[in-house]
Design a protein around this motif. Structure first.
Motif, mmCIF file in Angstrom:
data_model
loop_
_atom_site.group_PDB
_atom_site.id
_atom_site.type_symbol
_atom_site.label_atom_id
_atom_site.label_comp_id
_atom_site.label_asym_id
_atom_site.label_seq_id
_atom_site.Cartn_x
_atom_site.Cartn_y
_atom_site.Cartn_z
ATOM 1 N N SER A 99 0.918 -1.339 -0.144
ATOM 2 C CA SER A 99 -0.001 0.023 -0.057
ATOM 3 C C SER A 99 0.900 1.248 -0.092
ATOM 4 C CB SER A 99 -0.944 0.117 1.144
ATOM 5 O OG SER A 99 -0.382 -0.157 2.473
ATOM 6 N N GLU A 100 1.889 1.126 0.816
ATOM 7 C CA GLU A 100 2.949 2.336 0.679
ATOM 8 C C GLU A 100 3.557 2.577 -0.743
ATOM 9 O OE1 GLU A 100 5.151 5.613 1.095
ATOM 10 O OE2 GLU A 100 3.306 4.976 2.580
ATOM 11 N N TYR A 101 3.729 1.382 -1.322
ATOM 12 C CA TYR A 101 4.339 1.521 -2.763
ATOM 13 C C TYR A 101 3.573 2.220 -3.545
ATOM 14 C CZ TYR A 101 6.489 0.037 -7.059
ATOM 15 O OH TYR A 101 6.745 0.095 -8.516
ATOM 16 N N ALA A 141 1.148 4.174 -2.867
ATOM 17 C CA ALA A 141 1.394 5.563 -2.572
ATOM 18 C C ALA A 141 2.361 6.299 -3.280
ATOM 19 C CB ALA A 141 1.251 5.842 -1.195
ATOM 20 N N ARG A 152 4.241 5.530 -5.871
ATOM 21 C CA ARG A 152 3.708 5.757 -7.283
ATOM 22 C C ARG A 152 2.924 6.669 -7.312
ATOM 23 N NH1 ARG A 152 4.770 0.629 -10.478
ATOM 24 N NH2 ARG A 152 2.935 1.292 -11.773
ATOM 25 N N GLY A 153 1.837 6.954 -6.864
ATOM 26 C CA GLY A 153 0.862 7.831 -7.008
ATOM 27 C C GLY A 153 1.324 9.347 -6.746
ATOM 28 N N ARG A 154 2.328 9.644 -5.961
ATOM 29 C CA ARG A 154 2.931 10.722 -5.612
ATOM 30 C C ARG A 154 3.881 11.191 -6.452
ATOM 31 N NH1 ARG A 154 3.252 8.268 -0.494
ATOM 32 N NH2 ARG A 154 5.714 7.894 0.231
ATOM 33 N N SER A 183 -1.627 -2.635 -9.965
ATOM 34 C CA SER A 183 -2.614 -2.352 -8.927
ATOM 35 C C SER A 183 -3.336 -3.544 -8.508
ATOM 36 C CB SER A 183 -3.477 -1.022 -9.351
ATOM 37 O OG SER A 183 -4.140 -1.532 -10.452
#
Length: 501
Positions: free
Chosen positions: A171-173, A175, A177-179, A190
């Protein structure tokens, strides 16, 4: 030679559609296997233009040993090509002059003379570079700016590093990628499922071949790691996002099939039918160092030279007593002396240390380097050993790949690496920017590896010496010296093997 395989993708599509209806009606997560003949096609090159990839873009690892002298292969860069052309032009000019001197043989006679045998390209350039002093670091350019010059660190100073496992904290990974908005090759990870393969006794099955196929023909391949696991990312190969996938697993003549339904529990468990095979007496480890050899990597290469023996000795003393093969792939850029220099696997550690000692950091110029080409040769051209081998790559780089060259692309080859059972431990050296971090973490996460990063006393100042700080977008990490961290990761991987292997 064992081939990567394709399951029964030519059966009528109604089979999988019926399986889907049964799932919906009964709430089952794994419909029963459907009997049918298995086709074993010849692997073919991957094409990004195909709607569905129905054959793998790699050949399965098949080498039986690495008891051989070091064999070196080189792809020359433009500097080498230009020099060879100048030398050829100078030779032709001298020949033309000598033919016009009194008493010289005629032009026709000279043309009939046999040409001297050419010296092997790799040997000549390797000798020349080994004899030359190390070139000064070339300036690195990112966003039009050059970083400030850094003083070389003391030779006896340790290199410290941290590590994150992006599959463990997925989940942190996501996040991260998203930022992180950088140019990269996109593969949608995903949707993710963990495949676990065991035998009838409940023991994990390492290095089992896996084929995952949708009804529309889209397919992916993997090999289980030393713990009998592999991460599957359906969206990365099937843009249509099919509701059901057939998962076929085989190892040593045994084969089993299960089904993965999109949205089910994250794990897919497969029991490999038949009598378990005999585990090898010793673990087998193929270990490649994939190194950016441009000028700014001088400190990192020097440290690797001094610690290789320590790494090898500690690996040899692990409880599994691995039979280890070492390989080295160095790369620079198109404008340099060489693009890629590849040293195939050997079990002669002294000879391997020799080729590493001969490596010099030089060239570069612009910021991105030829990582794409080097990763392609590492995955497809090294003599990886076959069944029952743990395959690891330590990628040490401080810059992203050129994404503007065309030719091989890192995302295609990380997909092929998973199919061949190759894990990549990506090591971010000093100066690695956000794009480089993003791409290195992509490669490591997809292949089941880890992202390792150098740490310093002051995060933004590599000259400040070893410490615990980093500029990378990571958290919850511990710090060790780089050599101990590499040995730890190798030890953890081999420690997953079942007893006796």
């Amino acid at each position: 030679m064992t081939q990567a395989f394709v399951p029964r993708f030519r059966r009528p599509l109604v089979v999988l559609l019926c399986a889907q209806l049964l799932l919906a009606a009964c709430g089952a997560t794994e419909p029963p296997a459907v009997a049918g003949a298995t086709r074993w096609p010849t692997p073919a090159p991957d094409s990004r233009l195909q709607v569905a990839q129905t054959v793998p873009n790699f050949e399965a690892p098949s080498a039986t040993h690495c008891a051989r002298p070091v064999q070196t292969y080189e792809t020359p860069g433009m500097a080498r090509v230009a020099r060879d052309r100048r030398e050829l032009a100078d030779t032709d000019a001298m020949k033309d002059y000598s033919l016009r001197r009194p008493g010289s043989p005629s032009v026709s006679a000279a043309k009939s003379m046999p040409a001297p045998a050419a010296e092997p390209l790799a040997s000549a350039s390797a000798i020349a570079e080994a004899a030359a002093p190390a070139a000064p670091a070339a300036p690195r350019i990112s966003g039009g700016l050059q970083p400030p010059a850094q003083a070389p660190r003391p030779a006896n100073e340790p290199v410290t590093a941290g590590m994150v496992d992006d599959n463990a904290d997925f989940s942190e990974y996501l996040a991260f990628r998203g930022r992180t908005q950088v140019v990269h090759r996109e593969r949608d990870i995903s949707a993710r499922y963990l495949l676990q393969v065991r035998d009838a006794r409940g023991a994990v099955v390492p290095d089992a071949e896996v084929a995952v196929q949708a009804a529309n023909g889209a397919a992916m391949w993997a090999r289980t790691d030393a713990g009998g696991r592999a991460w599957l990312h359906p969206n990365a190969f099937d843009k249509a996002q099919s509701p059901v996938y057939e998962v076929t697993v085989r190892r040593n003549g045994r084969q089993s099939t299960a089904f993965l339904q999109r949205g089910q529990k994250n794990a897919v468990d497969v029991v490999l039918d038949g009598k378990p095979g005999t585990a090898p007496a010793r673990a087998r480890l193929d270990l490649v160092f994939l190194i950016d050899a441009t000028g700014s990597m001088d400190d990192e290469i020097a440290k690797l030279k001094t610690t290789l023996r320590t790494i090898a000795d500690q690996v040899a003393r692990l409880p599994s007593r691995p039979d280890t093969c070492f390989g080295l792939v160095a790369y620079r850029d198109r404008s340099d002396e060489f693009l890629v220099r590849r040293h195939d696997f050997t079990n002669d550690l002294n000879a391997f240390q020799g080729v590493l000692d001969a490596l010099r950091a030089a060239g570069g110029g612009d910021y991105p380097e030829a990582m794409n080409e080097a990763l392609n040769e590492t995955v497809h051209k090294m003599s990886w050993r076959g069944n029952g081998t743990t395959r690891l790559v330590v990628l040490l780089a401080d810059a992203p790949p050129h994404l503007d060259y065309g030719g091989p692309q890192y995302d295609d080859d990380m997909v092929a690496a998973l199919g061949k059972g190759i894990k990549v431990l990506s090591v971010g050296a000093s100066g690695l920017d956000k794009q480089g971090e993003y791409i290195q973490r992509q490669i490591a996460q997809y292949t089941g590896g880890r992202f390792v990063f150098l740490t310093y006393k002051e995060a933004t100042n590599p000259a400040s010496g070893p410490g615990t700080q980093t500029v990378h977008d990571v958290g919850n990490y511990s710090v060790q010296t780089l050599d101990k961290l590499i040995v730890r990761l190798v030890s953890e991987e081999l420690g997953k093997l079942p007893a006796g292997g």
